[in-house]
Design a protein around this motif. Structure first.
Motif, PDB file in Angstrom:
ATOM      1  N   UNK A 184      -9.476  91.577  14.542  1.00 22.17           N
ATOM      2  CA  UNK A 184      -9.058  90.193  14.773  1.00 22.17           C
ATOM      3  C   UNK A 184      -9.279  89.402  13.488  1.00 22.17           C
ATOM      4  N   UNK A 185      -8.291  88.585  13.109  1.00 21.99           N
ATOM      5  CA  UNK A 185      -8.419  87.793  11.891  1.00 21.99           C
ATOM      6  C   UNK A 185      -7.928  86.373  12.123  1.00 21.99           C
ATOM      7  N   UNK A 186      -8.312  85.506  11.218  1.00 20.81           N
ATOM      8  CA  UNK A 186      -7.834  84.128  11.229  1.00 20.81           C
ATOM      9  C   UNK A 186      -7.583  83.702   9.799  1.00 20.81           C
ATOM     10  N   UNK A 192      -9.789  82.462   5.003  1.00 23.54           N
ATOM     11  CA  UNK A 192      -9.510  83.467   6.033  1.00 23.54           C
ATOM     12  C   UNK A 192     -10.820  84.052   6.549  1.00 23.54           C
ATOM     13  N   UNK A 193     -10.714  84.734   7.716  1.00 23.87           N
ATOM     14  CA  UNK A 193     -11.882  85.346   8.326  1.00 23.87           C
ATOM     15  C   UNK A 193     -11.447  86.618   9.023  1.00 23.87           C
ATOM     16  N   UNK A 194     -12.389  87.528   9.234  1.00 25.39           N
ATOM     17  CA  UNK A 194     -12.080  88.811   9.864  1.00 25.39           C
ATOM     18  C   UNK A 194     -13.256  89.219  10.733  1.00 25.39           C
ATOM     19  N   UNK A 195     -12.943  89.803  11.903  1.00 20.91           N
ATOM     20  CA  UNK A 195     -13.993  90.234  12.820  1.00 20.91           C
ATOM     21  C   UNK A 195     -13.440  91.280  13.776  1.00 20.91           C
ATOM     22  N   UNK A 196     -14.320  92.021  14.463  1.00 23.59           N
ATOM     23  CA  UNK A 196     -13.836  92.974  15.486  1.00 23.59           C
ATOM     24  C   UNK A 196     -13.069  92.236  16.565  1.00 23.59           C
ATOM     25  N   UNK A 197     -12.099  92.900  17.159  1.00 29.34           N
ATOM     26  CA  UNK A 197     -11.217  92.242  18.118  1.00 29.34           C
ATOM     27  C   UNK A 197     -11.940  91.766  19.367  1.00 29.34           C
ATOM     28  N   UNK A 198     -13.075  92.399  19.708  1.00 25.30           N
ATOM     29  CA  UNK A 198     -13.728  92.027  20.963  1.00 25.30           C
ATOM     30  C   UNK A 198     -14.313  90.621  20.920  1.00 25.30           C
ATOM     31  N   UNK A 249     -12.589 103.504   8.504  1.00 17.06           N
ATOM     32  CA  UNK A 249     -11.358 102.733   8.632  1.00 17.06           C
ATOM     33  C   UNK A 249     -11.659 101.243   8.684  1.00 17.06           C
ATOM     34  N   UNK A 250     -12.628 100.849   9.509  1.00 10.45           N
ATOM     35  CA  UNK A 250     -13.001  99.440   9.613  1.00 10.45           C
ATOM     36  C   UNK A 250     -13.507  98.905   8.276  1.00 10.45           C
ATOM     37  N   UNK A 251     -14.308  99.717   7.583  1.00 10.28           N
ATOM     38  CA  UNK A 251     -14.836  99.293   6.288  1.00 10.28           C
ATOM     39  C   UNK A 251     -13.711  99.106   5.272  1.00 10.28           C
ATOM     40  N   UNK A 252     -12.721  99.982   5.330  1.00  9.37           N
ATOM     41  CA  UNK A 252     -11.588  99.896   4.412  1.00  9.37           C
ATOM     42  C   UNK A 252     -10.757  98.651   4.681  1.00  9.37           C
ATOM     43  N   UNK A 257      -9.042  93.384   3.096  1.00 15.99           N
ATOM     44  CA  UNK A 257      -8.833  91.987   3.498  1.00 15.99           C
ATOM     45  C   UNK A 257      -9.537  91.039   2.540  1.00 15.99           C
ATOM     46  N   UNK A 258     -10.749  91.398   2.132  1.00 17.02           N
ATOM     47  CA  UNK A 258     -11.527  90.542   1.235  1.00 17.02           C
ATOM     48  C   UNK A 258     -10.894  90.422  -0.149  1.00 17.02           C
TER      49      UNK A 258
END
Length: 290
Positions: A184-186, A192-198, A249-252, A257-258
């Motif tokens: 999930x991102x904004x 901008x911001x990024x986080x797990x979808x939950x 994958x999440x780390x990548x 994104x950063x």
């Protein structure tokens, strides 16, 4: 070797032979041992004084083939054209298609929309038509997307002219399927911001509790969100990455994104007026086809 007159008879023969085979001017120049400019001038000089190998009537029949199905590849177009009785090479087929103004591009994917949703989408676009970049800069866009261990190809290619990216005949339909690794991102015009979808539901609750207005968005219209372009940028940057598991994958994804600068977010936000105009034009184009 910059002038055609400087070419030897042998070089001219090599250029003519390779041009008939459909080789690129870069390849021809290298094989002939001359500059690309010299090779191009020789080719165009011969073409200008030579009768074209296809007639206007035959050319029109090829353009009809392109318009009937924009997703045919060059080989299919050449086969159908020659089967219709036109004697020409694959290279000539390609040149004619380019002369019509078409380029082979990766197609955009359109959401699956029924008539009611298309009308809602158009109405929404007209309501926002006069919005300025300053107004769009106050909007925070959020979205979630799936990332897979194996990234497929970029999708089918389509023949289209400039300004036709959103035309119905140049789009592929898509349907949402269950997603695996979700992010999930904004984004806004400045950050901008990024986080797990939950955490998305938690975020929505926070917005409601703190009186932050939620933007009314037409159903199945992610293509109008500038954040969709960010997803595309991230996935292109990750094309050569091969994560071994979900954690990698999440780390990548986070690392990629950063790496996107805030200026990129601002440029995407400033494109919103053009996106709105494209939706309105696409609807007008669709009505003309009925």
């Amino acid at each position: 070797m910059g002038k055609t007159a400087d070419l030897t008879v042998v070089q001219k023969t090599i250029i003519d032979t390779l041009h008939k085979e459909g080789k690129t001017h870069t390849f021809i120049a290298k094989e002939a041992g001359c500059s690309q400019s010299a090779a191009s001038k020789h080719v165009y000089r011969k073409l200008s004084g030579r009768k074209r190998s296809t007639t206007n009537r035959e050319n029109c029949s090829l353009e009809r083939l392109v318009k009937q199905n924009r997703f045919k590849n060059l080989g299919e177009l050449h086969k159908e054209w020659t089967e219709a009785g036109v004697k020409t090479s694959r290279a000539t087929t390609h040149r004619r298609v380019k002369e019509f103004g078409y380029s082979c591009r990766i197609s955009l994917v359109k959401p699956l929309l029924n008539h009611r949703r298309r009308q809602r989408r158009l109405t929404w676009a007209k309501e926002k038509k006069k919005w300025t970049v300053a107004q769009w800069s106050k909007v925070h866009f959020s979205d979630e997307s799936k990332f897979c261990i194996s990234f497929g190809n970029q999708g089918p290619r389509v023949w289209r002219k400039g300004g036709e990216a959103h035309s119905p005949s140049c789009l592929k339909s898509s349907v949402k399927f269950p997603q695996s690794v979700m992010i999930w991102v904004a984004m806004s015009s400045a950050a901008q911001d990024l986080a797990p979808a939950h955490t998305a539901k938690r975020t929505k609750s926070w917005l409601n509790d703190n009186g932050v207005g939620v933007f009314d968005w037409p159903a199945n219209s992610p293509d109008m969100k500038p954040i969709e372009n960010l997803w595309g940028i991230v996935k292109r940057k990750m094309r050569n990455k091969i994560p071994k598991n979900a954690d990698e994958l999440k780390a990548t994804v986070k690392e990629t994104w950063a790496s996107i600068p805030p200026q990129q977010c601002h440029r995407l936000i400033t494109s919103m007026p053009r996106q709105i105009e494209a939706v309105i034009k696409a609807n007008q184009y669709s009505n003309l086809l009925r």
